[in-house]
Design a protein around this motif. Structure first.
Motif, PDB file in Angstrom:
ATOM      1  N   GLN A  83       9.917  -3.277 -10.191  1.00  0.00           N
ATOM      2  CA  GLN A  83       9.497  -4.062  -9.044  1.00  0.00           C
ATOM      3  C   GLN A  83      10.506  -5.019  -8.492  1.00  0.00           C
ATOM      4  O   GLN A  83      10.799  -5.400  -7.306  1.00  0.00           O
ATOM      5  CB  GLN A  83       8.415  -4.826  -9.135  1.00  0.00           C
ATOM      6  CG  GLN A  83       7.201  -3.802  -9.169  1.00  0.00           C
ATOM      7  CD  GLN A  83       5.782  -4.421  -9.569  1.00  0.00           C
ATOM      8  OE1 GLN A  83       5.834  -5.658  -9.864  1.00  0.00           O
ATOM      9  NE2 GLN A  83       4.664  -3.733  -9.282  1.00  0.00           N
ATOM     10  N   THR A 107      -3.295  -5.187  -2.218  1.00  0.00           N
ATOM     11  CA  THR A 107      -4.137  -4.313  -3.050  1.00  0.00           C
ATOM     12  C   THR A 107      -5.667  -4.502  -3.112  1.00  0.00           C
ATOM     13  O   THR A 107      -6.506  -3.252  -3.131  1.00  0.00           O
ATOM     14  CB  THR A 107      -3.458  -4.139  -4.422  1.00  0.00           C
ATOM     15  OG1 THR A 107      -2.253  -4.192  -4.495  1.00  0.00           O
ATOM     16  CG2 THR A 107      -4.146  -3.103  -5.210  1.00  0.00           C
ATOM     17  N   LYS A 156       9.799  -1.417  -3.327  1.00  0.00           N
ATOM     18  CA  LYS A 156       8.817  -0.291  -2.841  1.00  0.00           C
ATOM     19  C   LYS A 156       8.425   0.769  -3.865  1.00  0.00           C
ATOM     20  O   LYS A 156       7.804   1.868  -3.700  1.00  0.00           O
ATOM     21  CB  LYS A 156       9.620   0.613  -1.706  1.00  0.00           C
ATOM     22  CG  LYS A 156       9.872  -0.162  -0.619  1.00  0.00           C
ATOM     23  CD  LYS A 156      10.589   0.415   0.540  1.00  0.00           C
ATOM     24  CE  LYS A 156      10.978  -0.308   1.866  1.00  0.00           C
ATOM     25  NZ  LYS A 156      11.686   0.303   2.860  1.00  0.00           N
ATOM     26  N   THR A 192       6.513   2.933  -6.808  1.00  0.00           N
ATOM     27  CA  THR A 192       5.067   3.193  -6.604  1.00  0.00           C
ATOM     28  C   THR A 192       4.586   3.802  -8.213  1.00  0.00           C
ATOM     29  O   THR A 192       3.428   4.057  -8.470  1.00  0.00           O
ATOM     30  CB  THR A 192       4.802   4.368  -5.713  1.00  0.00           C
ATOM     31  OG1 THR A 192       5.592   5.479  -5.922  1.00  0.00           O
ATOM     32  CG2 THR A 192       5.046   3.686  -4.353  1.00  0.00           C
TER      33      THR A 192
END
Length: 311
Positions: free
Chosen positions: A109, A195, A114, A116
């Motif tokens: 990260q 989130t 970005k 995933t």
């Protein structure tokens, strides 16, 4: 980072604060042991400078790396308790240090906001691609230590908290404690909001799962804290590490991050051997020995290497 960890909290705090003093110098990247690498300067080409972040587990891992390399005849110095990733990554790039223990998910990260990937294999594969020269990652270990949002047993009972998702309805009444960088990192406050829709009433700047966070949680100065999953105080104090069903905290396997100029076959072989042996249970036991039993980190590192047949 996990996966970021049992005596009275005051004793743990004293142990960790003493450990944090190991670096000593006002310059966090100055040499911590033998001569050869001045502050902010590259070490001799035949010397590996092993650094660490400023929390207990990472210091012990750095000592394991250092002692494993010494056992293979490599010249080693250490620069411990440097600080956060935002400080030591530049030091790796400019040669102030050469090697540091890292955690796959948070490192990914850092390099790719970005990203995933979630599973261990996916994260490691993505990390290898995202890590750019002059840095490279070596073989990751099965050992994992994640960040976790931790609350006391009383707080969990009062608000019926089992997962981070449960915080959404009550976080506006609660104070979160974590290191300063938690305010901006993708898996920190921004990630909690994006989130899970979790927004805390207030934020208290503390440390990376260390004595400040532990004491603040125990004394009620904060309601929730960022604590590492390998912290033995979670079980000792019957704290609750909230479940993370949406995988805000991805796989966090311990992995060596090194300046590729120093990644010789001997160095890679020694560190790969460490990674092959290191487990999550080992991390918990290493933390217990240093923080709770007040053993010297270097002594603990040497004992682990001996048990693993690597010394």
């Amino acid at each position: 980072m996990n996966p970021l960890r049992t005596l009275a909290t005051a004793v743990v705090g004293a142990s960790l604060l003493a450990l944090a003093a190991c670096g000593g110098s006002s310059d966090p990247t100055s040499t911590g042991t033998s001569a050869g690498a001045g502050a902010g300067s590259a070490a001799p080409t035949d010397t590996i400078v092993v650094g660490s972040a400023n929390f207990q587990e990472n210091v012990v891992l750095a000592d394991i790396y250092a002692e494993a390399l010494k056992a293979k005849g490599v010249k080693v110095t250490t620069k411990l308790n440097i600080g956060s990733r935002e400080t030591y990554i530049p030091a790796l790039k400019d040669g102030s240090i050469d090697l540091i223990p890292e955690y796959s998910g948070v490192l990914l990260q850092y390099f790719d906001k970005k990203a995933t990937a979630v599973s261990s294999d996916e994260v490691y594969s993505a990390l290898q691609k995202a890590t750019t020269a002059p840095l490279t990652v070596l073989t990751q270990s099965p050992a994992e230590d994640k960040d976790a949002i931790v609350v006391t047993k009383d707080t969990a009972g009062k608000y019926n908290l089992k997962s981070i998702a449960d915080l959404a309805a009550v976080a506006n009444k609660l104070t979160l404690g974590a290191p300063p960088e938690f305010q901006t990192r993708a898996d920190g406050i921004p990630g909690l909001q994006k989130t899970y829709g979790v927004t805390f009433k207030s934020f208290k700047k503390l440390d990376a799962g260390g004595p400040l966070t532990q004491n603040a949680l125990k004394n009620g100065q904060i309601d929730a804290g960022d604590v590492f999953t390998t912290d033995p105080l979670i079980a000792k104090n019957q704290w609750v590490a909230l479940a993370d069903p949406k995988n805000l905290y991805t796989a966090q396997n311990v992995v060596p991050l090194i300046n590729s100029k120093k990644a010789s076959d001997t160095v890679k072989s020694a560190l790969d051997a460490v990674s092959a042996k290191l487990t999550t249970d080992d991390l918990v036991q290493l933390n217990e020995k240093v923080a709770l039993n007040k053993q010297n980190p270097v002594t603990v590192a040497k004992a682990w290497l001996s048990t693993a047949g690597l010394s």
